[in-house]
Design a protein around this motif. Structure first.
Motif, PDB file in Angstrom:
ATOM      1  N   GLY A 139       2.542   8.922 -11.230  1.00  0.00           N
ATOM      2  CA  GLY A 139       1.142   8.707 -10.832  1.00  0.00           C
ATOM      3  C   GLY A 139       0.151   8.735 -11.981  1.00  0.00           C
ATOM      4  O   GLY A 139      -0.582   7.761 -12.209  1.00  0.00           O
TER       5      GLY A 139
ATOM      6  N   LEU B 200       1.869   6.808  -6.790  1.00  0.00           N
ATOM      7  CA  LEU B 200       0.785   7.683  -7.244  1.00  0.00           C
ATOM      8  C   LEU B 200       1.029   9.132  -6.848  1.00  0.00           C
ATOM      9  O   LEU B 200       0.543  10.057  -7.512  1.00  0.00           O
ATOM     10  N   ALA B 201       1.751   9.327  -5.772  1.00  0.00           N
ATOM     11  CA  ALA B 201       2.025  10.693  -5.305  1.00  0.00           C
ATOM     12  C   ALA B 201       3.076  11.384  -6.167  1.00  0.00           C
ATOM     13  O   ALA B 201       3.119  12.612  -6.228  1.00  0.00           O
ATOM     14  N   ARG B 202       3.929  10.641  -6.827  1.00  0.00           N
ATOM     15  CA  ARG B 202       4.960  11.253  -7.672  1.00  0.00           C
ATOM     16  C   ARG B 202       4.294  11.880  -8.897  1.00  0.00           C
ATOM     17  O   ARG B 202       3.517  11.237  -9.592  1.00  0.00           O
TER      18      ARG B 202
ATOM     19  N   ARG C 139       0.839  -1.204   0.000  1.00  0.00           N
ATOM     20  CA  ARG C 139       0.000   0.000   0.000  1.00  0.00           C
ATOM     21  C   ARG C 139       0.871   1.249   0.000  1.00  0.00           C
ATOM     22  O   ARG C 139       0.581   2.205  -0.732  1.00  0.00           O
ATOM     23  N   GLU C 140       1.916   1.260   0.792  1.00  0.00           N
ATOM     24  CA  GLU C 140       2.800   2.420   0.855  1.00  0.00           C
ATOM     25  C   GLU C 140       3.525   2.635  -0.474  1.00  0.00           C
ATOM     26  O   GLU C 140       3.692   3.773  -0.925  1.00  0.00           O
ATOM     27  N   THR C 141       3.913   1.542  -1.132  1.00  0.00           N
ATOM     28  CA  THR C 141       4.601   1.650  -2.418  1.00  0.00           C
ATOM     29  C   THR C 141       3.669   2.243  -3.476  1.00  0.00           C
ATOM     30  O   THR C 141       4.050   3.137  -4.230  1.00  0.00           O
ATOM     31  N   VAL C 142       2.445   1.741  -3.512  1.00  0.00           N
ATOM     32  CA  VAL C 142       1.474   2.262  -4.483  1.00  0.00           C
ATOM     33  C   VAL C 142       1.168   3.717  -4.197  1.00  0.00           C
ATOM     34  O   VAL C 142       1.120   4.552  -5.110  1.00  0.00           O
ATOM     35  N   THR C 143       0.975   4.066  -2.947  1.00  0.00           N
ATOM     36  CA  THR C 143       0.690   5.453  -2.574  1.00  0.00           C
ATOM     37  C   THR C 143       1.856   6.362  -2.958  1.00  0.00           C
ATOM     38  O   THR C 143       1.656   7.465  -3.469  1.00  0.00           O
ATOM     39  N   ALA C 144       3.068   5.884  -2.728  1.00  0.00           N
ATOM     40  CA  ALA C 144       4.246   6.687  -3.073  1.00  0.00           C
ATOM     41  C   ALA C 144       4.355   6.890  -4.583  1.00  0.00           C
ATOM     42  O   ALA C 144       4.689   7.986  -5.057  1.00  0.00           O
TER      43      ALA C 144
END
Length: 160
Positions: free
Chosen positions: A19, A13-15, A6-11
């Motif tokens: 993203g 998508l935040a770029r 989850r943290e990897t996907v969130t990171a």
């Protein structure tokens, strides 16, 4: 989902540079899978395809399905096999034509709207849904055009 995933996907998508691209790729893949699924469903149900009238017996069966009790005695097929004219012993004539992936029939009650051009007949049934159909009957076109001039209109009770 696990916390690390989850943290990897969130990171990602935040770029700002990754993203939007990931979202677009995911959307494209989901759309492609859905299209392939619909195609597989249509194939399994045998929808669509190129429907043609196989032969005179098939045209007679279609006439019977369209008009129960219609005992066909005479048939002529369009060269492309997308339409047919079928006559019974009473002299009634059905136009069998392709409508989408199935066949429909319309009774021809008058010779109005029927035009002969060498080997083709253009038939206007007067029905908005049936529309106009041009069928290539070859040498039979002239014979059928002449016989359609003698159609009996059941509403008028006389030759149309």
């Amino acid at each position: 989902m696990s916390g690390a995933f989850r943290e990897t996907v969130t990171a990602l998508l935040a770029r700002p540079d990754v993203g939007p691209v990931l979202v677009q790729v995911a959307t494209t893949l989901v759309s492609l899978v859905m299209i392939l699924g619909l195609y597989a469903l249509a194939r399994s149900l045998r929808l669509g395809g190129d429907q043609r009238i196989a032969d005179a017996d098939h045209a007679k069966r279609l006439a019977e399905e369209t008009w129960p009790g219609f005992a066909a005695t005479e048939v002529t097929l369009d060269r492309a096999r997308i339409g047919a004219l079928v006559r019974n012993v009473e002299g009634r004539v059905l136009l069998i034509r392709r409508h989408g992936a199935r066949f429909v029939g319309r009774e021809l009650t008058t010779h109005d709207g029927i035009r002969l051009d060498r080997h083709t007949l253009t038939l206007e049934t007067g029905d908005r849904q049936a529309g106009t159909l041009t069928i290539d009957l070859g040498a039979d076109a002239q014979i059928w055009a002449a016989s359609l001039r003698r159609l009996i209109d059941p509403a008028r009770g006389a030759v149309a």
